[in-house]
Motif scaffolding. Structure first.
Motif, PDB file in Angstrom:
ATOM      1  N   LYS A 166      11.444  -3.199  -5.468  1.00 29.34           N
ATOM      2  CA  LYS A 166      12.347  -2.216  -5.895  1.00 29.34           C
ATOM      3  C   LYS A 166      12.482  -1.817  -7.408  1.00 29.34           C
ATOM      4  N   ALA A 167      12.549  -2.715  -8.236  1.00 27.35           N
ATOM      5  CA  ALA A 167      12.829  -2.935  -9.460  1.00 27.35           C
ATOM      6  C   ALA A 167      11.273  -2.482 -10.171  1.00 27.35           C
ATOM      7  N   TYR A 168      10.256  -2.656  -9.671  1.00 26.94           N
ATOM      8  CA  TYR A 168       9.136  -2.256 -10.043  1.00 26.94           C
ATOM      9  C   TYR A 168       8.834  -0.581  -9.713  1.00 26.94           C
ATOM     10  N   ASP A 169       9.277  -0.381  -8.683  1.00 27.97           N
ATOM     11  CA  ASP A 169       9.282   1.182  -8.291  1.00 27.97           C
ATOM     12  C   ASP A 169      10.205   1.994  -9.178  1.00 27.97           C
ATOM     13  N   GLU A 170      11.476   1.523  -9.402  1.00 24.48           N
ATOM     14  CA  GLU A 170      12.234   2.256 -10.357  1.00 24.48           C
ATOM     15  C   GLU A 170      11.639   2.371 -11.344  1.00 24.48           C
ATOM     16  N   TRP A 171      11.221   1.210 -11.992  1.00 24.29           N
ATOM     17  CA  TRP A 171      10.504   1.249 -13.568  1.00 24.29           C
ATOM     18  C   TRP A 171       9.339   2.261 -13.409  1.00 24.29           C
ATOM     19  N   CYS A 172       8.558   2.316 -12.411  1.00 21.66           N
ATOM     20  CA  CYS A 172       7.373   3.193 -12.627  1.00 21.66           C
ATOM     21  C   CYS A 172       8.036   4.548 -12.483  1.00 21.66           C
ATOM     22  N   GLU A 173       8.950   5.003 -11.754  1.00 23.10           N
ATOM     23  CA  GLU A 173       9.466   6.144 -11.777  1.00 23.10           C
ATOM     24  C   GLU A 173       9.966   6.673 -13.230  1.00 23.10           C
ATOM     25  N   GLU A 174      10.528   5.697 -13.881  1.00 23.24           N
ATOM     26  CA  GLU A 174      11.158   5.891 -15.332  1.00 23.24           C
ATOM     27  C   GLU A 174       9.962   6.194 -16.283  1.00 23.24           C
ATOM     28  N   MET A 175       9.096   5.517 -16.188  1.00 24.27           N
ATOM     29  CA  MET A 175       7.749   5.568 -16.878  1.00 24.27           C
ATOM     30  C   MET A 175       7.032   6.787 -16.915  1.00 24.27           C
TER      31      MET A 175
END
Lengths: 191, 191
Positions: A166-175
């Motif tokens: 989930k943390a990966y996914d949120e980071w991807c979204e932000e990036m």
DNA sequence: GGCGGCATGTAAGTTGTTACATGATTAA
DNA sequence: TTAATCATGTAACAACTTACATGCCGCC
């Protein structure tokens, strides 16, 4: 000095502590259920099984499986169980991570935003596929009520994956958002 | 078929693309600033530097550093820069993670709750130390205003670490809580 | 008849770690 | 003077991947 790592050894002992298995079954379990936190190749599994047998921590249960096919099931011995729990009690070795994505991102001033955007999107897609599997595993685990085995432990490991993915996914979204804005800003300069 | 990975090569090229460096300096940067997403040993760096020089993607800038000590600074060539950006554009290889902690957790029905609790606490402590460094790096990056280089990229990589390490920490908290309750429940049975 | 899955295995190569050897300089 | 840090390097080993070889079974 020898560093007593050889984690393949303990993966095998761990899996055989649940039930007798063939090398092929071990590989399948790692690939499917463990893939988000572990990996092994046949080139490690089969030779290690031989070694473990010669050291009498596991024994071979002859041939023959469900059908008439060749297959060697291995069973853990008491000696093997002892070695397993000894290892489980030893401190965890410092883990080495290597995120090629981050290495590329760090040096990505040399390439177009678009390329990096694609790398991140690919990373997100891969991990989202895994996320879907998490939910499936969780359902399966919660449905199977045979407690007393490692049911709770499996849920804890799963919970790690869910949280981190989930943390990966949120980071991807932000990036992705950030890189998109970069692109727009650069586009504007040309107008 | 050869798999053109060799990420050590590109780590070196990447770092040299910023400024000339010695093998020792490369190792230090990886150990300090990259440690949460990368690692290299001297046994990989020095031989690779030699190979890169023989292939003319980097050149040696003779000896002598600040003091009169021996030291070989290497500089990237145009050929090297080209190879770097070629690699940066290639899709990211599937990453292989191996969390020994999770492997032990999965099989931890064989050992006492307490032992696993300690493993998780150690994991948490290690990562909390790293978390403190994140905040320091972030301050440093935000203070240094020389934009135009990989300033923003470094912040993006850092943001990955902060997010993921936070997820680690939250998971640890939950697991410690859970294992503590387990312990209490077992304790009650004996009264 | 052919393909996919089951099943075991190995050889060659790559990658990576560890421990060691060496020696200069600097700071306590 | 002695420990730490700077600095380079290698040899031996350990770990791991990949590609290949082999062959059976069951199904379409």
């Amino acid at each position: 000095m020898k560093t007593a790592t050889n984690r393949t050894r303990y993966l095998i002992l761990g899996l055989l502590s649940e039930q007798p298995m063939t090398g092929y079954e071990i590989k399948k379990i790692v690939d499917i259920r463990f893939s988000y936190f572990w990996s092994e190749s046949y080139g490690q599994i089969y030779p290690e099984l031989k070694k473990l047998e010669s050291q009498e921590v596991i024994t071979s249960l002859g041939a023959v499986s469900a059908s008439g096919r060749d297959s060697k099931k291995y069973q853990i011995t008491q000696k093997g169980l002892d070695e397993l729990s000894e290892w489980l009690q030893m401190p965890v070795e410092k883990e080495v991570v290597r995120y090629e994505l981050l290495l590329k991102l760090y040096f990505s001033n040399h390439i177009a935003c678009d390329v990096m955007l694609k790398h991140i999107q690919a990373f997100q897609t891969n991990h989202r596929q895994q996320q879907a599997l998490f939910e499936e595993f969780k359902k399966q685990l919660e449905a199977s009520s045979h407690t007393g085995n490692n049911h709770q432990q499996a849920l804890m490991v799963l919970s790690f994956g869910r949280k981190v993915w989930k943390a990966y996914d949120e980071w991807c979204e932000e990036m992705i958002h950030l890189l998109d804005e970069n692109k727009k800003a650069k586009g504007d300069q040309h107008e």
